[in-house]
Design a protein around this motif. Structure first.
Motif, short mmCIF file in Angstrom:
data_model
loop_
_atom_site.label_atom_id
_atom_site.label_comp_id
_atom_site.label_asym_id
_atom_site.label_seq_id
_atom_site.Cartn_x
_atom_site.Cartn_y
_atom_site.Cartn_z
N THR A 176 12.18 12.89 1.82
CA THR A 176 12.32 11.84 0.81
C THR A 176 11.64 10.59 1.35
O THR A 176 11.96 10.13 2.45
CB THR A 176 13.80 11.54 0.52
OG1 THR A 176 14.42 12.71 -0.01
CG2 THR A 176 13.93 10.40 -0.49
N ASP A 181 6.75 2.07 -5.70
CA ASP A 181 6.54 3.13 -6.68
C ASP A 181 5.06 3.47 -6.85
O ASP A 181 4.70 4.62 -7.10
CB ASP A 181 7.13 2.69 -8.02
CG ASP A 181 7.14 3.81 -9.04
OD1 ASP A 181 7.73 4.86 -8.75
OD2 ASP A 181 6.53 3.63 -10.11
N ARG A 182 4.18 2.48 -6.66
CA ARG A 182 2.75 2.74 -6.87
C ARG A 182 2.15 3.66 -5.81
O ARG A 182 1.03 4.14 -5.96
CB ARG A 182 1.97 1.42 -6.90
CG ARG A 182 1.94 0.64 -5.59
CD ARG A 182 1.02 -0.57 -5.73
NE ARG A 182 0.91 -1.36 -4.53
CZ ARG A 182 1.63 -2.44 -4.28
NH1 ARG A 182 2.52 -2.86 -5.17
NH2 ARG A 182 1.47 -3.12 -3.15
N HIS A 183 2.90 3.91 -4.73
CA HIS A 183 2.41 4.79 -3.67
C HIS A 183 2.92 6.22 -3.82
O HIS A 183 2.68 7.06 -2.95
CB HIS A 183 2.82 4.25 -2.30
CG HIS A 183 2.37 2.84 -2.03
ND1 HIS A 183 1.13 2.38 -2.43
CD2 HIS A 183 2.98 1.81 -1.41
CE1 HIS A 183 1.01 1.11 -2.06
NE2 HIS A 183 2.10 0.74 -1.46
N ALA A 184 3.63 6.50 -4.91
CA ALA A 184 4.29 7.79 -5.06
C ALA A 184 3.30 8.95 -5.05
O ALA A 184 3.55 9.98 -4.41
CB ALA A 184 5.12 7.81 -6.34
N ARG A 185 2.18 8.82 -5.75
CA ARG A 185 1.24 9.93 -5.84
C ARG A 185 0.68 10.28 -4.46
O ARG A 185 0.58 11.45 -4.09
CB ARG A 185 0.10 9.60 -6.80
CG ARG A 185 -0.95 10.70 -6.90
CD ARG A 185 -1.98 10.41 -7.95
NE ARG A 185 -1.39 10.41 -9.29
CZ ARG A 185 -2.10 10.20 -10.40
NH1 ARG A 185 -3.40 9.99 -10.34
NH2 ARG A 185 -1.50 10.21 -11.57
N THR A 188 3.41 11.94 -2.28
CA THR A 188 3.65 13.31 -2.73
C THR A 188 2.55 14.23 -2.24
O THR A 188 2.80 15.36 -1.79
CB THR A 188 3.75 13.37 -4.27
OG1 THR A 188 4.84 12.53 -4.69
CG2 THR A 188 3.99 14.79 -4.74
N GLU A 194 10.19 14.07 -2.56
CA GLU A 194 10.76 13.08 -3.48
C GLU A 194 10.32 11.71 -3.00
O GLU A 194 10.28 11.43 -1.80
CB GLU A 194 12.29 13.18 -3.47
CG GLU A 194 12.99 12.24 -4.43
CD GLU A 194 14.51 12.40 -4.37
OE1 GLU A 194 15.19 11.91 -5.27
OE2 GLU A 194 15.00 13.01 -3.40
N VAL A 195 9.96 10.83 -3.94
CA VAL A 195 9.59 9.46 -3.62
C VAL A 195 10.49 8.52 -4.41
O VAL A 195 10.57 8.61 -5.64
CB VAL A 195 8.11 9.17 -3.94
CG1 VAL A 195 7.76 7.73 -3.55
CG2 VAL A 195 7.20 10.15 -3.21
N LEU A 196 11.17 7.63 -3.70
CA LEU A 196 12.07 6.67 -4.31
C LEU A 196 11.45 5.28 -4.22
O LEU A 196 10.91 4.90 -3.18
CB LEU A 196 13.43 6.67 -3.60
CG LEU A 196 14.16 8.01 -3.56
CD1 LEU A 196 15.47 7.87 -2.77
CD2 LEU A 196 14.45 8.52 -4.97
N ASP A 197 11.54 4.52 -5.30
CA ASP A 197 11.03 3.16 -5.35
C ASP A 197 11.99 2.23 -4.62
O ASP A 197 13.14 2.08 -5.03
CB ASP A 197 10.85 2.72 -6.80
CG ASP A 197 10.34 1.29 -6.92
OD1 ASP A 197 9.86 0.73 -5.91
OD2 ASP A 197 10.44 0.73 -8.03
#
Length: 318
Positions: A176, A181-185, A188, A194-197
């Motif tokens: 995790t 949030d902008r770094h989620a892609r 992943t 899982e990526v949490l903001d």
């Protein structure tokens, strides 16, 4: 030659690119022609005077913990390294250096370098020396991560964070990532399940985790409470409040907050290179600066909010 030095402690504008004599390697030492160096928290702390107990008040003091380049000369009693070899490594973090990694040449003990991964440029290699070895030592030696465990990487988009996400994934963990949030892609793609903001996520609403790797250094007790039974936590984000939290957590035994100072030797650097060669670990470079603009690289590091590392290109071929 050119070398970055400070003659007094302070903000990034105290950094100077000075003309100095090229050092010569002694017994057991290697002279490296540096092509790139990265900016690390240690560099910023030294520059600001946070490690006066180590660096003292004798100036000038060299700047730059890590480097990638080629062997330019070897001293007596050096085996296994030849002139022209591409290497990566770091100066000793607990010693004072007049010339360090952010310089055209640096002298280091031969046991502090290793062959650089052939599939990386010097800029890419420099970005991984400290970040990669810190993440590797944290996961392997500090929290003893095993396959199948649930891992939280806090500050996952930074240099150590991106390396920790990749290595934890390679070790078979469920990862995790806590980041913007902008770094989620990107995270992943690096192996985060899982990526949490972090802007909308509180410690109370997540977990439990078997392992927490923290690179931020704040709210440590809140996150420590999210450990599962038998869980372990390590932080590399050190500050006065963080040190106090680490000391206070000793009452929790195995579930205390751990920390360490990464000081990789040749064996660790070789293992790190193996992860790069196997494609389990890749560099993440946010920005590249020429040596003359190292102050801007430090300022970018201190502002935060970037992905990966700020790297200083010492040579045009980096």
């Amino acid at each position: 030659m050119k070398a970055v030095q400070i003659t007094n402690y302070g903000a990034a504008d105290v950094l100077r690119v000075n003309d100095v004599d090229r050092p010569e390697p002694g017994a057991g030492e290697v002279l490296v022609a540096v092509e790139a160096s990265s900016v690390n928290g240690h560099d910023v702390i030294v520059r600001a005077g946070g490690l006066k107990m180590v660096s003292g008040r004798r100036f000038p003091i060299g700047v730059g913990l890590d480097f990638a380049g080629t062997v330019a000369a070897t001293g007596p009693e050096v085996a296994g390294h030849r002139v022209g070899d591409r290497v990566w490594g770091m100066v000793h973090p607990r010693q004072r250096h007049v010339v360090a990694g952010a310089a055209e040449y640096v002298v280091v003990s031969a046991d502090r370098i290793a062959p650089a991964p052939a599939n990386l440029s010097s800029v890419e290699a420099a970005s991984l020396v400290v970040a990669g070895s810190t993440a590797l030592i944290a996961l392997r030696d500090s929290v003893h991560l095993t396959g199948g465990e649930r891992v939280l990487v806090r500050g996952a988009a930074g240099g150590v964070g991106t390396a920790a996400v990749q290595l934890a994934h390679a070790m078979g963990a469920h990862v995790t990532a806590l980041a913007r949030d902008r770094h989620a892609r990107l995270l992943t793609d690096m192996g985060a399940d899982e990526v949490l903001d972090y802007g909308s996520t509180t410690s109370e609403g997540i977990g439990p985790f078997d392992v927490i790797v923290d690179t931020v250094g704040s709210e440590l007790n809140c996150y420590r409470s999210r450990l599962a039974k038998g869980g372990r936590m390590v932080t590399v984000g050190l500050s006065a409040p963080a040190l106090a939290a680490i000391a206070a957590s000793s009452v929790y035994g195995a579930r205390r907050i751990r920390t360490f100072s990464a000081n990789p030797d040749t064996a660790v650097l070789r293992e790190l290179a193996g992860h790069v060669t196997s494609h389990a670990l890749r560099p993440v470079v946010d920005s590249v600066y020429p040596l003359a603009d190292i102050a801007a690289a430090h300022q970018a590091f201190e502002r935060g909010g970037v992905v990966g590392k700020q790297v200083v290109a010492v040579a045009a071929t980096a």
